[in-house]
Design an enzyme around this catalytic site. Structure first.
Site, PDB file in Angstrom:
ATOM      1  N   HIS A   1       0.801  -1.236   0.000  1.00 59.74           N
ATOM      2  CA  HIS A   1       0.000   0.000   0.000  1.00 59.74           C
ATOM      3  C   HIS A   1       0.823   1.269   0.000  1.00 59.74           C
ATOM      4  CE1 HIS A   1      -3.973  -1.867   0.773  1.00 59.74           C
ATOM      5  NE2 HIS A   1      -3.245  -2.801   1.366  1.00 59.74           N
TER       6      HIS A   1
ATOM      7  N   LYS B   1      -8.658  13.989   4.449  1.00 59.58           N
ATOM      8  CA  LYS B   1      -7.759  12.828   4.452  1.00 59.58           C
ATOM      9  C   LYS B   1      -6.799  13.018   5.612  1.00 59.58           C
ATOM     10  CE  LYS B   1      -6.492  14.079   0.198  1.00 59.58           C
ATOM     11  NZ  LYS B   1      -6.511  12.894  -0.633  1.00 59.58           N
ATOM     12  N   ARG B   2      -6.015  11.983   5.947  1.00 57.88           N
ATOM     13  CA  ARG B   2      -5.007  12.178   6.971  1.00 57.88           C
ATOM     14  C   ARG B   2      -4.115  13.360   6.603  1.00 57.88           C
ATOM     15  NH1 ARG B   2      -4.746   8.321  11.348  1.00 57.88           N
ATOM     16  NH2 ARG B   2      -2.781   9.357  11.828  1.00 57.88           N
TER      17      ARG B   2
ATOM     18  N   LYS C   1       0.649  14.622   1.175  1.00 64.28           N
ATOM     19  CA  LYS C   1      -0.690  14.913   0.656  1.00 64.28           C
ATOM     20  C   LYS C   1      -0.886  16.405   0.390  1.00 64.28           C
ATOM     21  CE  LYS C   1      -2.645  10.945   3.195  1.00 64.28           C
ATOM     22  NZ  LYS C   1      -3.226  10.040   2.179  1.00 64.28           N
TER      23      LYS C   1
ATOM     24  N   THR D   1      -8.550   6.605  -1.866  1.00 67.41           N
ATOM     25  CA  THR D   1      -9.892   6.052  -2.032  1.00 67.41           C
ATOM     26  C   THR D   1     -10.934   7.145  -1.786  1.00 67.41           C
ATOM     27  OG1 THR D   1      -9.640   5.244   0.237  1.00 67.41           O
ATOM     28  CG2 THR D   1      -9.464   3.618  -1.525  1.00 67.41           C
TER      29      THR D   1
ATOM     30  N   LYS E   1     -14.612   8.238  -3.612  1.00 66.69           N
ATOM     31  CA  LYS E   1     -15.870   8.574  -2.937  1.00 66.69           C
ATOM     32  C   LYS E   1     -16.414   9.899  -3.450  1.00 66.69           C
ATOM     33  CE  LYS E   1     -14.019   6.046   0.946  1.00 66.69           C
ATOM     34  NZ  LYS E   1     -13.210   6.151   2.189  1.00 66.69           N
TER      35      LYS E   1
HETATM   36  C1  HT8 Z   1      -2.269   4.549   1.024  1.00 66.60           C
HETATM   37  C2  HT8 Z   1      -3.442   5.026   0.173  1.00 66.60           C
HETATM   38  C3  HT8 Z   1      -4.274   3.849  -0.281  1.00 66.60           C
HETATM   39  C4  HT8 Z   1      -4.696   3.013   0.913  1.00 66.60           C
HETATM   40  O1  HT8 Z   1      -3.543   2.571   1.637  1.00 66.60           O
HETATM   41  C5  HT8 Z   1      -2.688   3.606   2.154  1.00 66.60           C
HETATM   42  N1  HT8 Z   1      -1.539   2.979   2.776  1.00 66.60           N
HETATM   43  C6  HT8 Z   1      -1.505   3.199   4.072  1.00 66.60           C
HETATM   44  N2  HT8 Z   1      -2.534   3.961   4.438  1.00 66.60           N
HETATM   45  C7  HT8 Z   1      -3.280   4.257   3.344  1.00 66.60           C
HETATM   46  O2  HT8 Z   1      -4.299   4.920   3.343  1.00 66.60           O
HETATM   47  C8  HT8 Z   1      -0.509   2.699   4.981  1.00 66.60           C
HETATM   48  C9  HT8 Z   1       0.670   2.174   4.485  1.00 66.60           C
HETATM   49  C10 HT8 Z   1       1.664   1.711   5.343  1.00 66.60           C
HETATM   50  C11 HT8 Z   1       1.491   1.769   6.732  1.00 66.60           C
HETATM   51  C12 HT8 Z   1       0.285   2.290   7.237  1.00 66.60           C
HETATM   52  C13 HT8 Z   1      -0.698   2.754   6.338  1.00 66.60           C
HETATM   53  C14 HT8 Z   1       2.483   1.322   7.615  1.00 66.60           C
HETATM   54  C15 HT8 Z   1       2.284   1.410   8.988  1.00 66.60           C
HETATM   55  C16 HT8 Z   1       1.092   1.909   9.484  1.00 66.60           C
HETATM   56  C17 HT8 Z   1       0.098   2.363   8.604  1.00 66.60           C
HETATM   57  O3  HT8 Z   1      -1.604   5.669   1.521  1.00 66.60           O
HETATM   58  O4  HT8 Z   1      -2.956   5.710  -0.970  1.00 66.60           O
HETATM   59  O5  HT8 Z   1      -5.429   4.314  -0.962  1.00 66.60           O
HETATM   60  C18 HT8 Z   1      -5.454   1.781   0.492  1.00 66.60           C
HETATM   61  O6  HT8 Z   1      -4.737   1.064  -0.468  1.00 66.60           O
END
Ligand code: HT8
Length: 842
Positions: free
Chosen positions: A385, A576-577, A582, A684, A688
């Site tokens: 991700h 978003k976060r 971002k 995502t 939405k």
């Molecule tokens: C991407 C987002 C994507 C979504 O996955 C994301 N990946 C993380 N959070 C997201 O929203 C993510 C990745 C690594 C991590 C973590 C979270 C490692 C440690 C803790 C939390 O940024 O673009 O849409 C779903 O695929």
């Protein structure tokens, strides 16, 4: 219309499920789908389950009683779904995720059961409004953001597509913190989501497993003289299952989300108690329960905390033991594991599962290594991700060895065999061996979890076309060269049930009326909106829907923040976060630029805009917290200034979550998706917004690329550097100062912020932000500034042409079919899991 819904409700109740026809029978109170039986069920639950006589019952009591009544209505579907999978011995998709951001359940279950109309009637009979009751529900915030919400959307689609599936995760006692804004700063409050009970879950104390930690390993010979390994742990905890029903839309399938909660193992306490160390016994109990106490509130940066590794191992071990138990119950041999289970790793968080399954198969089930390895690789799939280096999980070797000594041995053996394979494929290429090793040997040694997940899986995927491409050419390049056939793309999706039908009822009705109801499960039918996109009457209806949604959001913002926003304005939203990649601060630079233009030229005519933000910052993320303060400071200044506040306002919605997301996405005119190209794996939220008819202003990043293709390139506001250009600028030595020197408005905007114009003359508070942009700017905010401002001017001219804007809005919804999580899940099922639909009968 009303008559139609009644038919739907009775159909799913009487024809498809085990419920007897609704008449005034005793069981009707548990399963009847008509308003009369629902009403009686609420009264019964108030009295018998909550011990609350109707006269003293408050709306929240009605909510709980009502939720229990709805859970009853899923119960027989839930049980017969599990029974069907078991009887037919069907392959089950097991989605392993450290996060499930489910959102409120009640409204979603009503949609999926076709119970909204009857529910409204039943509650009205009791003197309550359905919307008030829905508003009583809190949400299980067991995730940080996109990754956890994706898992939740996928469960909805799996159930709707009637696919055998189990979601496995962690029942955190405290989910993501609640955010309050105090004096413009974020304050974090613990999320006590269980304090008023959870009507949706059922504890299964008999479904429990032991999970070991620490200690050492011993080698011994078994009865047959075979060399084996025993793990003598230092500590043990027990994981207890809590199950939540996941009802599919318009089907009998009701799958399970199984979350594990950690408990102390009594015999250990008693041991300590017997030798007289009572406090030590209690301490051990507390330590055991700490494992599932709280969700780590960091999205993306991985933190190398021991407790985090303990959480990951804990839920993965419970889940794999659960699968083996299911296999045993079905009298299936352990050799058939991979034919019965497809195990998907949601990022590397559950990737210790590769070593744990090997341990269970080799040490406990006594398979030989090769057989166990074949099963493991055939079972696992890994979804990546993120490419951000700080988000890639690696664990310091000493910590790993201390907590999971046996797993480290197994990882070494996996690594030894794997590197042999690399050496034979690429003879003499020792640099490659070093790069690909499961152990990073440079400096303090660490275990690379992404490498473990990749080596241990038959399928590896990214979450958008661009992301998968970059994955194969950057962080997993060597692996892609070794095993190109393992890699594929699975572009993310979101569920149209929650993010359209439930959260945008007015648009749902317009779509139902225009296209028929089938679009909700066959969203490619939304394409048929194309032909209506220029139709004046349809356009008027479309705008009326959007205006209603904007009024709804405006009044929410008013009650939450006191800020008044005119629903006629352009709603420009970025939720978003909060993360530097971002680039919420790029958005702020645009706002400050417009503010300056208006101050310098009060006669300037621009279409009035509401700039709306929302999102949480990780509590320890210094820059992100300052960005929140900056948004609020700029907002305070602008909103209070009569020279500008008739043309622009800024609002920060506190505590962005799934629940208020329901109000936000449907109200947007413009969706801000402005990450540095190459950094956002997919996104995502962008989907939405599109589904709900917002136009996107965005970079060529993540799924934006595909959104633009589906919407039509003319119906998307594109700006900024590409991922390739970003890389070459950085390689050439990026100098943010050059961009300031070449752009007076940029320099002036930064100066205004830096000199304290928005902070009552305090020149210190935003200094770190401004300095970082001027001297470092790791996410190329300044390099994209001019293009962003120019693109926003195109947005303004487009907005002034109401008909054309409406047409573009319609075409965005029309093109959003691809971004249904049903499409994404169909691809996972067919191309990775080999799991197919099963009809659940009554
Ligand atoms: C991407 C987002 C994507 C979504 O996955 C994301 N990946 C993380 N959070 C997201 O929203 C993510 C990745 C690594 C991590 C973590 C979270 C490692 C440690 C803790 C939390 O940024 O673009 O849409 C779903 O695929």
């Amino acid at each position: 219309m009303k008559h139609h819904m009644d038919q739907d409700a009775s159909e799913i109740g009487a024809n498809r499920a085990a419920a007897p026809a609704s008449s005034a029978t005793g069981s009707d109170v548990r399963i009847g789908m008509q308003a009369t039986s629902l009403r009686q069920a609420v009264l019964d639950h108030l009295y018998y389950s909550l011990g609350c006589p109707p006269i003293v019952a408050r709306p929240h009591d009605y909510y709980r009683a009502f939720a229990l009544a709805i859970r009853d209505r899923m119960q027989h579907r839930w049980i017969s779904t599990s029974q069907t999978y078991f009887d037919l011995n069907r392959k089950v998709a097991c989605y392993l995720s450290a996060e499930f951001l489910m959102g409120p359940h009640l409204g979603n279950n009503l949609v999926n059961l076709h119970l909204e109309q009857e529910a409204r009637k039943a509650l009205a009979d009791l003197g309550h409004d359905l919307d008030t009751i829905l508003a009583c529900e809190g949400e299980p915030g067991l995730g940080n953001g996109g990754l956890g919400r994706l898992a939740a959307c996928y469960l909805d689609s799996l159930a709707t597509l009637q696919c055998p599936a189990i979601g496995y995760g962690i029942r955190y006692e405290f989910g993501i913190f609640e955010q309050e804004i105090r004096d413009g700063w974020q304050a974090e409050i613990t999320d006590k989501w269980l304090s008023r009970g959870n009507a949706w879950e059922i504890a299964k104390p008999d479904v429990c497993y032991y999970v070991n930690w620490g200690g050492h390993t011993e080698y011994y010979r078994d009865e047959t003289g075979c060399q084996r390994v025993r793990w003598i742990p230092h500590r043990v905890v027990r994981g207890i299952a809590y199950d939540t029903p996941i009802q599919g839309y318009s089907v009998n399938t009701c799958n399970t989300l199984r979350l594990w909660s950690a408990e102390a193992v009594e015999s250990f306490d008693f041991q300590a108690f017997n030798v007289g160390d009572y406090y030590e016994a209690v301490n051990k109990k507390v330590a055991s329960e700490t494992v599932t106490k709280v969700l780590y509130p960091n999205d993306e940066p991985a933190i190398g905390k021991r407790l985090r590794l303990a959480q990951q191992y804990f839920f993965v071990s419970c889940s794999l033991q659960d699968m083996l138990r299911l296999l045993d119950l079905a009298n299936s041999p352990v050799e058939s594991f991979a034919e019965r289970f497809a195990v998907q790793l949601n990022d590397t968080h559950p990737s210790i599962g590769v070593a744990e399954l090997m341990r269970l198969l080799v040490d406990e089930r006594r398979l030989d290594w090769d057989a166990a390895w074949a099963i493991t690789v055939a079972s696992f799939g890994y979804t990546n991700h993120t490419l951000l280096p700080e988000a890639l999980e690696t664990w310091p070797l000493p910590m790993f060895a201390e907590l999971l000594p046996r797993h480290l041995e197994i990882i070494y053996e996996i690594n030894r065999r794997f590197l042999d394979e690399v050496r034979s494929r690429f003879p003499g290429d020792e640099a490659r061996v070093v790069r690909m090793s499961l152990i990073d040997e440079e400096g303090a040694k660490r275990v690379r979890m992404a490498h473990l997940a990749t080596v241990g899986s038959h399928a590896v995927n990214g979450v958008a076309a661009l992301h998968t491409e970059l994955l194969q050419t950057s962080i997993l390049k060597d692996f892609h060269e070794l095993w190109p056939e393992r890699f594929s793309n699975k572009t993310n999706g979101v569920t149209p049930r929650r993010f359209l039908a439930l959260s945008n009822p007015a648009l749902r009705e317009l779509l139902d009326h225009t296209l028929g109801q089938e679009w909700l499960t066959e969203p490619d039918r939304l394409r048929k909106l194309d032909v209506h996109s220029g139709d004046e009457a349809f356009q008027r209806d479309w705008r009326a829907v959007k205006l209603g949604n904007k009024q709804r959001l405006a009044s929410y913002i008013q009650t939450q923040t006191g800020i008044e926003i005119d629903p006629a304005w352009l709603f420009d939203i970025q939720v978003k976060r909060i993360h530097e990649y971002k680039r919420q601060h790029l958005n702020v630079l645009h706002i400050v630029t417009m503010y300056r233009r208006l101050k310098e030229n009060p006669a300037l005519t621009i279409p009035p805009r509401a700039f709306i933000f929302g999102g949480k910052a990780a509590p320890g993320y210094f820059m992100a917290k300052r960005i929140i303060k900056l948004i609020n400071a700029v907002g305070e200044t602008i909103n209070a200034d009569p020279e500008v506040n008739s043309r622009m306002k800024v609002a920060f919605i506190p505590n962005l979550n799934v629940k208020n997301g329901h109000l936000i996405y449907p109200a947007a005119d413009l969706s801000e998706q402005i990450s540095t190209a190459g950094k956002e794996a997919s996104g995502t939220g962008n989907m939405k917004f599109m589904l709900n008819g917002a136009l996107t202003i965005g970079t060529l990043d993540g799924a934006n690329v595909e959104i633009r293709e589906e919407a039509g390139v003319d119906n998307f506001f594109l700006f900024g550097l590409t991922a390739d250009e970003t890389e070459s600028i950085k390689r050439a030595g990026y100098r943010p100062r050059d961009y300031i020197a070449g752009n007076d408005e940029l320099r002036a905007a930064l100066e205004l912020i830096g000199t304290g114009h928005f902070s009552r003359g305090d020149a210190e508070v935003f200094r770190p932000l401004v300095d970082n942009l001027i001297h470092d700017d790791p996410f190329l905010v300044l390099a994209d500034y001019a293009a962003y401002i120019a693109c926003q001017e195109q947005v303004n001219s487009a907005w002034e042409d109401v008909k054309n804007w409406t047409r573009m809005s319609i075409l965005n919804t029309a093109g959003s079919g691809k971004f249904s999580s049903d499409r994404a899940i169909t691809e996972y099922c067919e191309e990775i899991w080999n799991v197919g639909p099963v009809t659940v009968k009554n």
